[in-house]
Design an enzyme around this catalytic site. Structure first.
Site, mmCIF file in Angstrom:
data_model
loop_
_atom_site.group_PDB
_atom_site.id
_atom_site.type_symbol
_atom_site.label_atom_id
_atom_site.label_comp_id
_atom_site.label_asym_id
_atom_site.label_seq_id
_atom_site.Cartn_x
_atom_site.Cartn_y
_atom_site.Cartn_z
ATOM 1 N N ARG A 51 0.871 -1.185 0.000
ATOM 2 C CA ARG A 51 0.000 0.000 0.000
ATOM 3 C C ARG A 51 0.897 1.221 0.000
ATOM 4 O O ARG A 51 1.678 1.432 0.925
ATOM 5 C CB ARG A 51 -0.920 -0.093 1.221
ATOM 6 C CG ARG A 51 -1.127 1.147 2.027
ATOM 7 C CD ARG A 51 -2.258 0.967 3.012
ATOM 8 N NE ARG A 51 -1.854 0.394 4.282
ATOM 9 C CZ ARG A 51 -1.073 0.991 5.186
ATOM 10 N NH1 ARG A 51 -0.534 2.163 4.934
ATOM 11 N NH2 ARG A 51 -0.798 0.411 6.332
ATOM 12 N N HIS A 76 -2.621 4.038 5.817
ATOM 13 C CA HIS A 76 -3.796 3.163 5.979
ATOM 14 C C HIS A 76 -5.080 3.890 5.557
ATOM 15 O O HIS A 76 -5.882 3.386 4.782
ATOM 16 C CB HIS A 76 -3.882 2.707 7.436
ATOM 17 C CG HIS A 76 -5.102 1.929 7.758
ATOM 18 N ND1 HIS A 76 -5.287 0.633 7.332
ATOM 19 C CD2 HIS A 76 -6.213 2.268 8.457
ATOM 20 C CE1 HIS A 76 -6.476 0.206 7.765
ATOM 21 N NE2 HIS A 76 -7.046 1.178 8.443
ATOM 22 N N TYR A 136 5.796 4.414 11.123
ATOM 23 C CA TYR A 136 6.091 2.978 11.233
ATOM 24 C C TYR A 136 6.769 2.369 10.007
ATOM 25 O O TYR A 136 7.045 1.176 9.979
ATOM 26 C CB TYR A 136 4.814 2.183 11.576
ATOM 27 C CG TYR A 136 3.653 2.391 10.608
ATOM 28 C CD1 TYR A 136 3.555 1.638 9.451
ATOM 29 C CD2 TYR A 136 2.664 3.322 10.875
ATOM 30 C CE1 TYR A 136 2.506 1.817 8.568
ATOM 31 C CE2 TYR A 136 1.602 3.501 9.996
ATOM 32 C CZ TYR A 136 1.521 2.754 8.850
ATOM 33 O OH TYR A 136 0.488 2.942 7.979
HETATM 34 C C1 LIG Z 1 -12.736 -6.944 14.187
HETATM 35 C C2 LIG Z 1 -11.932 -5.681 14.011
HETATM 36 N N1 LIG Z 1 -10.875 -5.434 14.800
HETATM 37 C C3 LIG Z 1 -10.136 -4.302 14.633
HETATM 38 C C4 LIG Z 1 -10.496 -3.381 13.680
HETATM 39 C C5 LIG Z 1 -9.673 -2.098 13.514
HETATM 40 N N2 LIG Z 1 -8.932 -2.133 12.232
HETATM 41 C C6 LIG Z 1 -9.397 -1.525 11.129
HETATM 42 S S1 LIG Z 1 -8.404 -1.733 9.808
HETATM 43 C C7 LIG Z 1 -7.298 -2.651 10.705
HETATM 44 C C8 LIG Z 1 -6.056 -3.219 10.035
HETATM 45 C C9 LIG Z 1 -6.390 -4.182 8.939
HETATM 46 O O1 LIG Z 1 -5.248 -4.547 8.238
HETATM 47 P P1 LIG Z 1 -5.266 -5.565 7.030
HETATM 48 O O2 LIG Z 1 -6.206 -6.684 7.315
HETATM 49 O O3 LIG Z 1 -3.865 -5.911 6.715
HETATM 50 O O4 LIG Z 1 -5.928 -4.755 5.831
HETATM 51 P P2 LIG Z 1 -5.460 -3.426 5.103
HETATM 52 O O5 LIG Z 1 -6.156 -2.272 5.822
HETATM 53 O O6 LIG Z 1 -3.979 -3.350 5.177
HETATM 54 O O7 LIG Z 1 -5.958 -3.530 3.707
HETATM 55 C C10 LIG Z 1 -7.722 -2.769 12.033
HETATM 56 C C11 LIG Z 1 -6.994 -3.489 13.090
HETATM 57 C C12 LIG Z 1 -11.619 -3.680 12.870
HETATM 58 N N3 LIG Z 1 -12.016 -2.870 11.873
HETATM 59 N N4 LIG Z 1 -12.316 -4.832 13.040
#
Ligand SMILES: Cc1ncc(C[n+]2csc(CCOP(=O)(O)OP(=O)(O)O)c2C)c(N)n1
Length: 374
Positions: free
Chosen positions: A268, A272, A281
């Site tokens: 990415r 985020h 980070y």
């Molecule tokens: C069940 C849950 N726990 C925590 C969150 C908070 N949260 C939102 S995005 C994220 C990171 C997700 O990372 P990844 O799965 O690698 O996807 P990316 O955003 O990098 O596409 C977190 C921890 C959430 N949305 N849902």
């Protein structure tokens, strides 16, 4: 010899030892060696089509990011750098297949043919979902991590039981593979031979948490093996390889061989979301190194070297992308008219006393406002 596990050849499930690649970062064709299945270069038509949609997708993404800065959009999780995944997946699926996206798949939804303004409705905060999921066979974007995979597995099972020749594809990020729902969905899909594709975009970070804190597995693709599911890993910045691996997964699912997991290695380029500071980070050098693996430039180099793309064609697509951005900007500058009572629609298929109580309270407040002329 006595065995304690089911009599299946593990080799049938394993991914290729290295991510599948058909075009390298310079645009040169890569000879296939050591992959688990044969992967053929997609036709020129398909590659030209994917290049066009990636250019449109990136322009949409840049415009959506700009809309957050103008306060027109509450939040936007960018997909810049992940175009080969977002577009490649969508241009492989047919309209009869179902899609279960996360918050990051806005570019994929635009590629699906959904109106960009409708795609951004959730992130604008004006409705739970701006498009008709049934019409587009595309579920609402999911923010709770990994829940969409449970929906995808169940839908895939339903499609199979109805005798439909379609698949359900769920997108997921690397971080969300640590969620319980991911494992439940994989197990269910494998046990019931559901035609589901789990497409993992491993973009290396879950907000600020690096992949090394998510898994000790040699690759996220290997997670499928434990469930008895075929899988593959692919260079997620190589649009040709994403198409070829998706083709193989679709053949596998449509042929009745059960689900398939794809791990796409990508990155990415932006933070985020616009609410995140990625410089806290990850290093600038790391980000710069990934610029050399840009999926759009890579496919463009391949196409131009073979006379499949010239300046006139490229300029026409870039003008089309500008028109898309202008139209999106203009339409997003109009304030949406939202009926506050619609907040309670589509929460549950059968409403609950709590939802009804909340609905009555808001109705009463709106009526009081109106009486007082507010
Ligand atoms: C069940 C849950 N726990 C925590 C969150 C908070 N949260 C939102 S995005 C994220 C990171 C997700 O990372 P990844 O799965 O690698 O996807 P990316 O955003 O990098 O596409 C977190 C921890 C959430 N949305 N849902």
């Amino acid at each position: 010899m006595q065995t304690t596990t089911q009599d299946v050849a593990v080799e049938a499930f394993l991914p290729s030892p290295r991510p599948v690649q058909l075009i390298d970062p310079t645009g040169a064709e890569v000879t296939q060696e050591g992959t688990r299945r044969p992967y053929a270069m997609p036709t020129a038509d398909r590659l030209q089509d994917v290049w066009r949609h990636m250019v449109l997708g990136r322009r949409f993404d840049l415009q959506a990011t700009a809309l957050t800065k103008q306060g027109r959009l509450a939040v936007y999780p960018s997909s810049r750098g992940q175009e080969a995944c977002q577009v490649g997946v969508m241009r492989s699926l047919t309209t009869r297949d179902w899609v279960f996206p996360t918050y990051r798949e806005s570019m994929a939804l635009v590629t699906r043919g959904i109106d960009p303004v409708e795609v951004l409705t959730l992130l604008r905060g004006s409705a739970h979902c701006g498009y008709d999921p049934m019409k587009h066979r595309t579920a609402a974007q999911c923010t709770p991590l990994a829940t969409q995979l449970v929906h995808a597995a169940g839908t895939a099972d339903g499609l199979r039981r109805r005798g439909e020749d379609s698949v359900a594809l769920g997108f997921i990020g690397d971080g969300a593979t640590s969620e319980g729902d991911f494992h439940e969905a994989l197990n269910f899909a494998a046990v019931f031979d559901a035609p589901a594709i789990f497409f993992v975009q491993n973009n290396k970070y879950a907000i600020s948490v690096p992949l090394s804190k998510q898994t000790k597995a040699p690759s996220l693709a290997y997670k499928a093996v434990g469930y008895g599911m075929a899988c593959e890993q692919v260079d997620g910045n190589d649009p040709a390889a994403v198409l070829a691996v998706m083709d193989a997964a679709l053949r596998h699912c449509r042929g009745g061989s059960g689900p398939f997991l794809i791990e796409a290695h990508t990155y990415r380029m932006d933070a985020h979301t616009n609410a995140d500071d990625a410089s806290r980070y990850r290093s600038g050098d790391e980000v710069t190194a990934w610029l050399d693996r840009d999926p759009i430039a890579r496919l463009e180099a391949y196409l131009r070297a073979r006379g499949l793309l010239n300046d006139d064609q490229a300029n026409a697509v870039r003008q089309e992308a500008e028109a898309l951005a202008t139209d999106l900007r203009d339409r997003m500058n109009v304030d949406p008219q939202v009926d506050p009572m619609s907040l309670f629609d589509n929460v549950f298929s059968q409403s609950t006393p709590q939802v009804e109580q909340a609905r009555a309270m808001v109705r009463a407040e709106l009526d009081a406002d109106q009486e007082e002329g507010r």
